[in-house]
Design an enzyme around this catalytic site. Structure first.
Site, mmCIF file in Angstrom:
data_model
loop_
_atom_site.group_PDB
_atom_site.id
_atom_site.type_symbol
_atom_site.label_atom_id
_atom_site.label_comp_id
_atom_site.label_asym_id
_atom_site.label_seq_id
_atom_site.Cartn_x
_atom_site.Cartn_y
_atom_site.Cartn_z
ATOM 1 C CG HIS A 101 -2.135 -0.776 1.168
ATOM 2 N ND1 HIS A 101 -2.127 -2.149 1.151
ATOM 3 C CD2 HIS A 101 -3.435 -0.395 1.129
ATOM 4 C CE1 HIS A 101 -3.386 -2.573 1.112
ATOM 5 N NE2 HIS A 101 -4.204 -1.532 1.087
ATOM 6 C CG HIS A 140 2.345 -3.157 6.582
ATOM 7 N ND1 HIS A 140 3.194 -4.073 6.017
ATOM 8 C CD2 HIS A 140 1.325 -3.015 5.720
ATOM 9 C CE1 HIS A 140 2.703 -4.470 4.854
ATOM 10 N NE2 HIS A 140 1.546 -3.854 4.659
#
Length: 178
Positions: A101, A140
């Protein structure tokens, strides 16, 4: 230490911020916001080169991130290490490093920035928000985000420099047609 940073971010959680972060991260799913931006730029002859560069940087970032680095690093996600955190998004099934992303967002925003497009500041702010949302959502680590920023920005630099070399060799007046 990275889990401690993520746990500190978890202290910020509120119901309304949860909704905002899910919405922001959704914009980055599959790079859809950046694909749309690239396609919209292709429509205008004035911005066509930027659209091509944006999409090329996006593709390069996907190859580097998902095709090379994620399988090579094979890093387990923080939500797999600390399963007590309630995920607000579906658990990603691929590896954690680097953040795709973030990489896609920084590839696109960096192209817009280098081409001095009007929406470059908004794109960079959105890229930063998407990156932060990935930590907020506990999918993450901070170094995954840093890695994504580097891979995405590097993808943009490679594509833009390659295009500049192309222009120098073949002339600026050669139009790129789609």
């Amino acid at each position: 230490m990275e889990l401690q940073i993520l746990d500190m971010i978890q202290q910020m959680r509120t119901v309304w911020l949860d909704h905002i972060m899910v919405a922001i991260t959704t914009l980055g799913n599959g790079g859809i916001i950046w694909i749309i931006a690239g396609l919209l730029l292709l429509i205008s002859k004035k911005h066509r080169k930027t659209g091509i560069l944006l999409l090329a940087a996006f593709i390069l970032e996907i190859i580097l991130c998902n095709g090379v680095l994620k399988p090579l690093a094979a890093r387990v996600r923080p939500c797999d290490i600390n399963s007590t955190v309630q995920l607000l998004v579906s658990r990603p099934t691929d590896y954690s490093f680097p953040s795709g992303h973030t990489g896609a967002s920084f590839a696109a925003a960096s192209v817009l920035w280098s081409r001095k497009e009007k929406g470059r500041l908004a794109a960079m702010i959105l890229a930063v928000l998407i990156a932060f949302s990935r930590m907020y959502l506990y999918v993450h680590y901070p170094t995954d985000i840093l890695g994504g920023m580097i891979v995405g920005s590097l993808s943009a630099v490679i594509v833009c420099m390659g295009f500049k070399l192309f222009e120098q060799k073949y002339g600026k007046n050669n139009e790129i047609t789609v």
